[in-house]
Enzyme design. Structure first.
Site, short mmCIF file in Angstrom:
data_model
loop_
_atom_site.label_atom_id
_atom_site.label_comp_id
_atom_site.label_asym_id
_atom_site.label_seq_id
_atom_site.Cartn_x
_atom_site.Cartn_y
_atom_site.Cartn_z
N GLU A 60 0.88 -1.26 -0.06
CA GLU A 60 0.29 0.03 -0.08
C GLU A 60 0.71 1.31 -0.10
O GLU A 60 0.84 2.34 0.74
CB GLU A 60 -0.99 -0.03 1.15
N CYS B 48 7.21 13.12 1.16
CA CYS B 48 8.17 13.51 2.00
C CYS B 48 8.77 14.73 1.38
O CYS B 48 8.66 15.12 0.33
CB CYS B 48 9.24 12.43 1.88
N CYS C 75 11.54 16.48 2.34
CA CYS C 75 12.99 16.46 2.84
C CYS C 75 13.75 17.29 1.72
O CYS C 75 13.17 17.53 0.49
CB CYS C 75 14.06 15.30 3.17
N CYS D 18 14.04 15.63 -1.65
CA CYS D 18 12.75 15.49 -2.30
C CYS D 18 12.64 16.81 -2.92
O CYS D 18 11.94 17.04 -4.25
CB CYS D 18 11.42 15.00 -1.39
N GLU E 70 -6.17 -8.35 -0.29
CA GLU E 70 -6.70 -8.50 1.15
C GLU E 70 -8.23 -8.26 1.11
O GLU E 70 -8.60 -7.35 0.52
CB GLU E 70 -6.02 -7.29 1.87
N TRP F 168 -10.22 -1.03 12.37
CA TRP F 168 -10.06 0.25 12.43
C TRP F 168 -11.34 1.11 11.90
O TRP F 168 -11.22 2.23 11.72
CB TRP F 168 -8.95 0.56 11.23
N GLU G 34 -2.49 -4.66 15.28
CA GLU G 34 -3.76 -5.28 14.60
C GLU G 34 -3.99 -6.77 15.26
O GLU G 34 -4.64 -7.48 14.55
CB GLU G 34 -3.17 -5.69 13.21
N LYS G 35 -3.97 -6.59 16.67
CA LYS G 35 -4.07 -7.94 17.13
C LYS G 35 -5.75 -8.27 17.27
O LYS G 35 -5.74 -9.50 17.56
CB LYS G 35 -3.39 -8.03 18.60
N PHE G 36 -6.54 -7.37 16.96
CA PHE G 36 -7.93 -7.82 16.99
C PHE G 36 -8.56 -7.61 15.62
O PHE G 36 -9.58 -7.53 15.41
CB PHE G 36 -8.60 -6.73 18.16
N HIS G 37 -7.47 -7.46 14.71
CA HIS G 37 -8.20 -7.53 13.30
C HIS G 37 -8.57 -9.10 13.00
O HIS G 37 -7.76 -9.88 13.29
CB HIS G 37 -6.87 -6.98 12.32
C1 GLA Z 1 -4.32 -2.88 4.93
C2 GLA Z 1 -2.81 -3.28 4.99
C3 GLA Z 1 -2.63 -4.56 5.89
C4 GLA Z 1 -3.34 -4.40 6.98
C5 GLA Z 1 -4.81 -4.16 6.81
C6 GLA Z 1 -5.84 -3.98 7.98
O1 GLA Z 1 -4.85 -3.29 3.91
O2 GLA Z 1 -2.18 -3.48 3.94
O3 GLA Z 1 -1.25 -4.62 6.21
O4 GLA Z 1 -3.23 -3.30 7.65
O5 GLA Z 1 -4.99 -2.94 6.18
O6 GLA Z 1 -7.20 -3.66 7.56
ZN ZN Z 2 12.49 13.02 0.96
#
Ligand code: GLA
Ligand code: ZN
Length: 673
Positions: A152, A157, A159, A162, A307, A315, A355-358
């Site tokens: 993703e 940036c 800096c 850049c 994904e 989230w 992200e433990k509860f994803h």
């Molecule tokens: C994104 C990211 C993943 C994760 C998911 C959670 O799509 O690529 O690494 O963080 O969100 O929904």
């Molecule tokens: Zn930069």
């Protein structure tokens, strides 16, 4: 360029064994559970840099070798990731130039992910080195079927490196400061630049008032990100020329021009997190479908659903569970719109951190006796039956223009409303067309239009070079174009067209737009069609003069009551419509019903009930119920792919129900005759 050619519909997800290296029992159990869930494709190594290079130059790849061997031994293929989405702490500490600088000039601390400068030679060198090492060691591993580059890509940036790259980019685009000053209209507020070194990225504590600069910066961010992506890919191409390359793209993401990103990739892949269970099911399903139609059209090839969550995300403001049936339906929706894989974030829930509860296929409970696991298993059992859709595409006769540069310019536009509602307007037109049961492509202004009969271009505010000519040629050749307010206002540098709006589209649309009124959020005008029907409209009202176009509807209220608000202009063999305001959904439904029927665009399913979607890939049709209630629908004639029953005529789809039908071909028609 190599293509993604899987022998099966991919099923699996992000797999992070690097989080469990001290638990060999869990790593073994993963394989058993993957087979049980019908998984055949895992994405491995995303965000694994600190496990792959714990100290500078010290590579620890053995765990990855074991993982690939284990997966391969179980018949599971792999998208192998490059780890550039997040860095180990040693790198930020020793080479602070890899860290991003914010627009306020401050350098970020180490942390999070995606927190790197795309220009930094040090970062590029580290990425190049580890990518090369991964390709050398694993590029020919029999499990590996493609590269998953980073994760993703996003962000920017500011800096000094850049800034210098930005100045080089501007020099290449404009050549001289005179040309730049003219294009950005820098006479305004005394902004004239006299030295390239005076140029700086837009910043909330500095310059934001030069729209040409803002647009150029957005283009630069895409340019520099794509340059970085190409640099990431270079060693992979060299060592593994046959492996296709992708990176995962995001929903409605506007930070990058995905058209340019897609050009660097072999296939598109997409992360899909619709808010199932939040409010209107039809609306949620439309948003998801829009993104899929966009992803498929980016390369005019099937994409990977890289994904999705098998249960809930962590989230959204409120993270709803998928209700029974929704996991199957939402997974099939992606396939129905062109996905050749159904993958999840994530295979196993991490034990700690953000992200433990994803949602994940395997819960902290650690076994298969969960509702989510059974849902995933059901998808795993069904996908092999859909093998015939692999590689197949719809034959879309209609397209909607959705263009990154146009979005950027409209978001920056000051007046006549603060919120110009671009995305909402595009989605409103998408909904009206999608409700007709036809297949649709979402394309940007640079795409070829020849294959379409109908092109809707809502809010075509900025015209990229050559677009007016291509739209005119499309209509002259017999195409139908639909434009809406505010169209044809600025050129590619955000300079207004002189001589009357819609600028270079004036002749094509046969109108002159003299003024535009803005409406308060709770204010409405109305439009009355020639047969006396009235509808509400809101947000923006262009006051137009017809110059050859015919009036199809007029405003009902205000001092411009009675003036044209919907027009059509015959141009060559085709027609160009202008909708001068933002009409309600009923109007758009009636408008596109008329157009789709006049243009003989064959729907996959006619008279679709609200909340039902229908698509086609090759000769396989998908009919899916997102309405939240049982619906009756007239199925296409053919054979149900899952139970072999003949179809045709009315059938009831239960809540979250679907049918997958091999449509009767012409050859079979003859046999029936
Ligand atoms: C994104 C990211 C993943 C994760 C998911 C959670 O799509 O690529 O690494 O963080 O969100 O929904
Ligand atoms: Zn930069």
């Amino acid at each position: 360029m190599p293509e993604l050619k899987l022998p099966f519909i991919g099923h699996g997800g992000d797999y992070n064994p690097d989080q469990w290296l001290d638990r060999p029992d869990i790593l073994e159990e993963d394989i058993r559970l993957m087979k049980l869930a019908g998984c055949n494709l895992m994405s491995v190594g995303i965000f694994a840099w600190s496990a792959l290079e714990p100290e500078e130059g010290h590579f620890t790849f053995d765990w990855l070798a074991d993982t690939l061997d284990r997966l391969h031994g179980a018949g599971i293929s792999v998208f192998l990731a490059t780890p550039s989405g997040a860095r180990p702490a040693w790198m930020s500490r020793r080479y602070p130039e890899v860290l991003r600088v914010r627009e306020d000039g401050g350098r970020n601390l180490h942390g999070g992910r995606h927190n790197h400068c795309f220009t930094s030679p040090a970062y590029r060198a580290f990425v190049g080195r580890i990518n090369r090492a991964l390709a050398e060691r694993f590029g020919r591993h029999p499990a590996v079927v493609g590269w998953h580059i980073s994760n993703e890509y996003s962000g920017e940036c500011h800096c000094e490196l850049c800034q210098q790259a930005f100045r080089r980019f501007l020099k290449a685009r404009y050549g001289t400061l005179d040309a730049l000053n003219h294009a950005w209209w820098t006479g305004f507020w005394s902004k004239r630049y006299t030295d390239w070194d005076q140029l700086h990225s837009p910043s909330a504590i500095g310059e934001t008032s030069i729209h040409g600069l803002n647009l150029a910066w957005k283009r630069f961010v895409t340019h520099q990100t794509v340059d970085f992506i190409r640099a990431e890919i270079a060693p992979l191409r060299e060592l593994t020329p046959d492996l296709p390359v992708t990176t995962n793209l995001m929903e409605m993401f506007g930070g990058l021009d995905y058209r340019a990103v897609a050009d660097a990739l072999d296939f598109a892949s997409f992360d899909s997190y619709p808010k199932w269970g939040h409010g209107d099911g039809e609306q949620t399903a439309l948003g998801a479908a829009f993104n899929y139609d966009w992803m498929r059209a980016l390369k005019q090839r099937p994409f990977a659903l890289m994904e999705s969550t098998p249960s809930q995300v962590n989230w959204h403001d409120v993270c709803k569970l998928k209700k029974p049936g929704m996991h199957m339906l939402s997974s099939l929706q992606a396939v129905a719109h062109g996905a050749d894989t159904v993958q999840y974030f994530q295979w196993r829930k991490s034990r700690g951190a953000a992200e433990k509860f994803h949602g994940a296929v395997v819960d902290h409970a650690g076994h298969e006796h969960t509702r989510t696991f059974r849902d995933v298993q059901a998808v795993g059992a069904l996908l092999p039956k859909l093998k015939d859709v692999l590689g197949a595409m719809p034959d879309s006769k209609a397209a909607i223009l959705f263009d990154a540069e146009n979005r950027w310019a409209l978001a920056d536009c000051q007046g006549p409303r603060r919120d110009m509602r671009h995305d909402g307007t595009v989605l409103a037109h998408y909904r009206a067309l999608k409700r007709r049961g036809i297949d649709l492509d979402i394309i940007d202004q640079t795409r070829d239009l020849d294959r379409y009969r109908l092109v809707a271009a809502p809010m075509l505010y900025l015209l990229r070079p050559g677009v007016a000519e291509r739209l005119s040629a499309f209509v002259a050749g017999g195409g139908t174009l639909v434009c809406t307010c505010p169209t044809g206002r600025v050129d590619a540098d955000d300079l207004c067209f002189l001589g009357g709006f819609p600028g270079p589209l004036r002749q094509l649309l046969g109108i002159w737009i003299e003024e535009t009124d803005a409406l308060w959020d709770d204010e409405r005008n109305g439009l009355r069609t020639r047969d006396g029907k009235t509808y509400a409209c809101d947000a923006l009202c262009d006051l137009i003069h017809t110059e050859g176009a015919q009036t199809l509807a007029t405003y009902t209220d205000d001092f411009y009551a009675g003036r044209a608000c919907v027009t059509v202009n015959r141009f060559g063999k085709g027609r160009a419509y202008y909708i001068a305001t933002c009409p309600d959904a009923d109007y758009l439904d009636d408008f596109y019903r008329m157009l789709v029927s006049e243009l003989c665009i064959t729907p996959v399913v006619s008279n679709l009930p609200t909340g039902v979607q229908a698509t086609r890939r090759g000769d396989i049709a998908f009919v899916m119920n997102f309405a939240g209630a049982p619906v009756e629908v007239a199925l296409p004639e053919g054979t149900d792919l899952l139970n072999g029953e003949k179809t045709g005529g009315p059938a009831t789809l239960p809540v979250n129900g679907f049918r997958i039908i091999r449509i009767r071909t012409k050859r079979e028609d003859k046999q029936y005759a």
